[in-house]
Design a protein around this motif. Structure first.
Motif, PDB file in Angstrom:
ATOM      1  N   GLN A 179      15.239  21.478  -4.972  1.00 33.60           N
ATOM      2  CA  GLN A 179      16.444  21.084  -4.256  1.00 33.60           C
ATOM      3  C   GLN A 179      17.549  20.700  -5.234  1.00 33.60           C
ATOM      4  OE1 GLN A 179      16.512  21.460  -0.982  1.00 33.60           O
ATOM      5  NE2 GLN A 179      18.671  20.874  -0.861  1.00 33.60           N
ATOM      6  N   TYR A 180      17.180  20.227  -6.386  1.00 34.92           N
ATOM      7  CA  TYR A 180      18.164  19.848  -7.403  1.00 34.92           C
ATOM      8  C   TYR A 180      18.992  21.068  -7.812  1.00 34.92           C
ATOM      9  CZ  TYR A 180      19.839  16.931 -11.316  1.00 34.92           C
ATOM     10  OH  TYR A 180      20.610  16.190 -12.179  1.00 34.92           O
ATOM     11  N   LEU A 182      19.360  23.784  -5.847  1.00 36.19           N
ATOM     12  CA  LEU A 182      20.090  24.181  -4.652  1.00 36.19           C
ATOM     13  C   LEU A 182      21.308  23.285  -4.411  1.00 36.19           C
ATOM     14  CD1 LEU A 182      17.076  24.967  -2.289  1.00 36.19           C
ATOM     15  CD2 LEU A 182      18.501  26.582  -3.578  1.00 36.19           C
ATOM     16  N   ASN A 183      21.261  22.074  -4.959  1.00 37.20           N
ATOM     17  CA  ASN A 183      22.404  21.160  -4.868  1.00 37.20           C
ATOM     18  C   ASN A 183      23.387  21.361  -6.025  1.00 37.20           C
ATOM     19  OD1 ASN A 183      21.773  19.805  -2.469  1.00 37.20           O
ATOM     20  ND2 ASN A 183      20.389  18.395  -3.520  1.00 37.20           N
ATOM     21  N   ASN A 184      23.219  22.489  -6.727  1.00 41.96           N
ATOM     22  CA  ASN A 184      24.129  22.870  -7.817  1.00 41.96           C
ATOM     23  C   ASN A 184      24.147  21.866  -8.978  1.00 41.96           C
ATOM     24  OD1 ASN A 184      25.111  25.265  -6.469  1.00 41.96           O
ATOM     25  ND2 ASN A 184      26.331  23.918  -5.153  1.00 41.96           N
ATOM     26  N   LYS A 185      23.001  21.253  -9.237  1.00 44.64           N
ATOM     27  CA  LYS A 185      22.898  20.304 -10.346  1.00 44.64           C
ATOM     28  C   LYS A 185      22.271  20.948 -11.585  1.00 44.64           C
ATOM     29  CE  LYS A 185      24.557  16.953  -7.922  1.00 44.64           C
ATOM     30  NZ  LYS A 185      25.885  16.362  -8.238  1.00 44.64           N
ATOM     31  N   ASP A 247      19.582  13.743  -4.739  1.00 41.76           N
ATOM     32  CA  ASP A 247      19.809  15.173  -5.012  1.00 41.76           C
ATOM     33  C   ASP A 247      18.519  15.952  -5.172  1.00 41.76           C
ATOM     34  OD1 ASP A 247      22.586  15.091  -4.900  1.00 41.76           O
ATOM     35  OD2 ASP A 247      22.781  14.484  -6.992  1.00 41.76           O
ATOM     36  N   LYS A 251      13.207  19.429   1.155  1.00 42.67           N
ATOM     37  CA  LYS A 251      13.548  19.807   2.528  1.00 42.67           C
ATOM     38  C   LYS A 251      12.387  19.512   3.462  1.00 42.67           C
ATOM     39  CE  LYS A 251      16.946  23.419   1.569  1.00 42.67           C
ATOM     40  NZ  LYS A 251      17.289  24.836   1.790  1.00 42.67           N
TER      41      LYS A 251
END
Length: 252
Positions: A179-180, A182-185, A247, A251
């Motif tokens: 997810q990190y 996918l969160n653009n990090k 972040d 999901k």
């Protein structure tokens, strides 16, 4: 008897010299005092240098180091191979249920910045993490470690990258699925560099969270820096990584 007389005469001469040169003693005392005064800055500087070394990021990371010594039999190789074994076979980890694995180097400015976060999280774990039943744990591998296997062509770490190419492919895959990312990090180019395990592109720090608790099973998070304006914010980010919150939230 002759020997005793010679010894006695020696001490008589010493005593006579002390009496005749008594005026020198105040000068010696004054000289000693000034010597101490002028040496204080050097002594203070020496203690400051020692304190800096004790508190340095290199010293901190060395506390968690798994070495590259002994090539394919090294502790570093054993660690990453166990991670893969457990991840792919649902076996038992020899190294803990959850831990950070950080690839660092002595000359890495970003590693020094990240150290503040790791140290703050470690020292205040209950403050930042809700469930402390799994304690803070970390292992580090130094990209600039020099061993007897180091050659003029390939360093010990480059040889490690060659041996463990599959591990880094898996790590990059975990990062891309996180997810990190996918969160653009995370930058896709950084993950591609990780997957290639190329010495020229390998980033330090490369921080992996290895997690065998709950739904996670193995390499679950990837970071290449620990952002934050201060050590508390950096610790909070690492705590989010540890708990898969913020972040890093998985999901539903």
């Amino acid at each position: 008897m002759i020997v005793l007389r010679a010894i006695g005469n020696f001490f008589v001469r010493i005593w006579k010299w002390i009496k005749e040169t008594a005026w020198v003693q105040p000068l010696l005392i004054v000289g000693l005092i000034f010597g101490i005064i002028f040496s204080i800055p050097s002594i203070v500087k020496g203690f400051e240098s020692l304190a800096d070394k004790i508190n340095s990021s290199e010293t901190y990371y060395h506390n968690f180091q798994v070495s590259l010594v002994d090539g394919e039999k090294s502790k570093a190789d054993q660690l990453v191979e166990n991670i893969l074994d457990v991840q792919e076979s649902s076996g038992t980890s020899k190294y803990g249920d959850k831990f950070f694995l950080a690839f660092v180097s002595d000359s890495c400015a970003t590693c020094k910045s990240a150290k503040e976060g790791f140290e703050t999280l470690q020292n205040n774990f209950a403050k930042y993490v809700k469930d402390t039943s799994v304690p803070f744990k970390m292992y580090t591998i130094f990209a600039d470690e020099v061993t007897s296997d180091t050659t003029t062509i390939k360093s010990a770490f480059v040889q490690f990258l060659d041996r463990q190419a599959y591990f880094f492919e898996q790590a990059a895959g975990a990062g891309e699925a996180s997810q990190y990312f996918l969160n653009n990090k995370l930058n896709e180019s950084d993950l591609e560099a990780l997957a290639s395990a190329d010495e020229d592109d390998f980033l330090t720090p490369t921080i992996l969270l290895i997690d065998y608790t709950d739904e996670a099973h193995g390499i679950s998070e990837v970071m290449f820096s620990v952002s934050g304006d201060n050590k508390a914010q950096k610790a909070e980010l690492l705590a989010d990584c540890w708990q898969h919150t913020g972040d890093f939230a998985m999901k539903e």
